[in-house]
Enzyme design. Structure first.
Site, short mmCIF file in Angstrom:
data_model
loop_
_atom_site.label_atom_id
_atom_site.label_comp_id
_atom_site.label_asym_id
_atom_site.label_seq_id
_atom_site.Cartn_x
_atom_site.Cartn_y
_atom_site.Cartn_z
N CYS A 175 8.80 33.79 11.81
CA CYS A 175 8.92 33.85 13.26
C CYS A 175 7.64 34.41 13.90
O CYS A 175 6.62 33.73 13.89
CB CYS A 175 10.18 34.62 13.65
SG CYS A 175 10.71 34.21 15.31
N HIS A 216 14.54 33.14 10.43
CA HIS A 216 14.63 34.47 9.81
C HIS A 216 15.46 34.46 8.53
O HIS A 216 16.63 34.88 8.55
CB HIS A 216 15.28 35.45 10.79
CG HIS A 216 14.42 35.82 11.94
ND1 HIS A 216 13.58 36.91 11.93
CD2 HIS A 216 14.28 35.25 13.15
CE1 HIS A 216 12.95 36.99 13.09
NE2 HIS A 216 13.35 36.01 13.84
N GLU A 269 15.54 36.50 6.26
CA GLU A 269 15.90 37.88 5.88
C GLU A 269 17.21 38.31 6.55
O GLU A 269 17.73 39.38 6.25
CB GLU A 269 14.76 38.85 6.21
CG GLU A 269 14.53 39.16 7.69
CD GLU A 269 13.86 38.03 8.46
OE1 GLU A 269 13.69 36.92 7.90
OE2 GLU A 269 13.52 38.26 9.63
#
Ligand code: GLN
Length: 193
Positions: A79, A172, A174
């Site tokens: 990002c 994302h 994560e």
């Protein structure tokens, strides 16, 4: 196992740290130039790219990071991290590492769709779709000849790409429990082709 730095100036670096440690990597948070020593790879997290680039400058990290990226050191930007890797940005972006031959537009989905999720087909991760979370996400508007697009939105817009050891995702990984992108990054470090 690999030792991975996670740039920890701003943004969601803790989430990356947890996923990478869960996969067995040794993780060092990077805030100073000396934190770049003895790393096998680096993750630049999501956050606010204009803030991160300002902090890179004040922490004297911008030039060392630019050199690493230019040397094809393994760096993955998610990002805001993708914005920081890009060579070309729209006029709201501040150039940072200028390493990946991609043109990136910030906040590309406008206010109405600040955040959304999408199942992406990512051939390098196998047949199972990857559930991707986009938050005020940038988009890749153009890629240079040395860049391989790894995933696209249904309308064809590229949202993940690699160039040598540089990796960029507009979303994302994560923030979800599917860690295949982190595994992919680690595998390319431990078994470069
Ligand atoms: N909109 C942010 C920027 O332009 C990126 C958002 C994110 O990292 N989730 O820097």
């Amino acid at each position: 196992m690999a030792t991975i730095g996670v740039l920890a100036l701003q943004g969601d670096f803790r989430e990356h740290r947890e996923v990478l440690e869960g996969l067995g990597a040794v993780v060092h948070e990077v805030r100073l130039q000396k934190d770049l020593e003895r790393l096998d790879g680096l993750v630049i997290p999501g956050g606010e790219s204009t803030t991160i680039v300002r902090l890179m400058r004040t922490s004297h990290l911008l030039e060392p990071l630019r050199r690493l990226a230019a040397d094809n050191f393994p760096i993955w930007g998610t990002c805001a991290g993708m914005i920081l890797l890009a060579k070309r940005l729209d006029d709201t972006g501040i150039p940072a590492l200028e390493a990946m031959d991609i043109a990136v537009r910030r906040n590309a989905f406008g206010r109405q769709v600040d955040s959304f999720e999408a199942d992406l087909f990512v051939p390098v991760l196998g047949d199972q779709p990857f559930h991707a979370v986009f938050i005020r996400a940038p988009i890749i508007e153009a890629v240079g000849p040395g860049v391989e697009v790894l995933a696209r939105l249904p309308d064809g817009a590229p949202v993940a790409a690699r160039q040598g050891q540089l990796l960029a995702t507009a979303f994302h990984p994560e923030l979800t429990s599917d860690h295949r992108f982190h595994q992919f990054f680690l595998r390319r470090i431990t078994q470069p082709t």
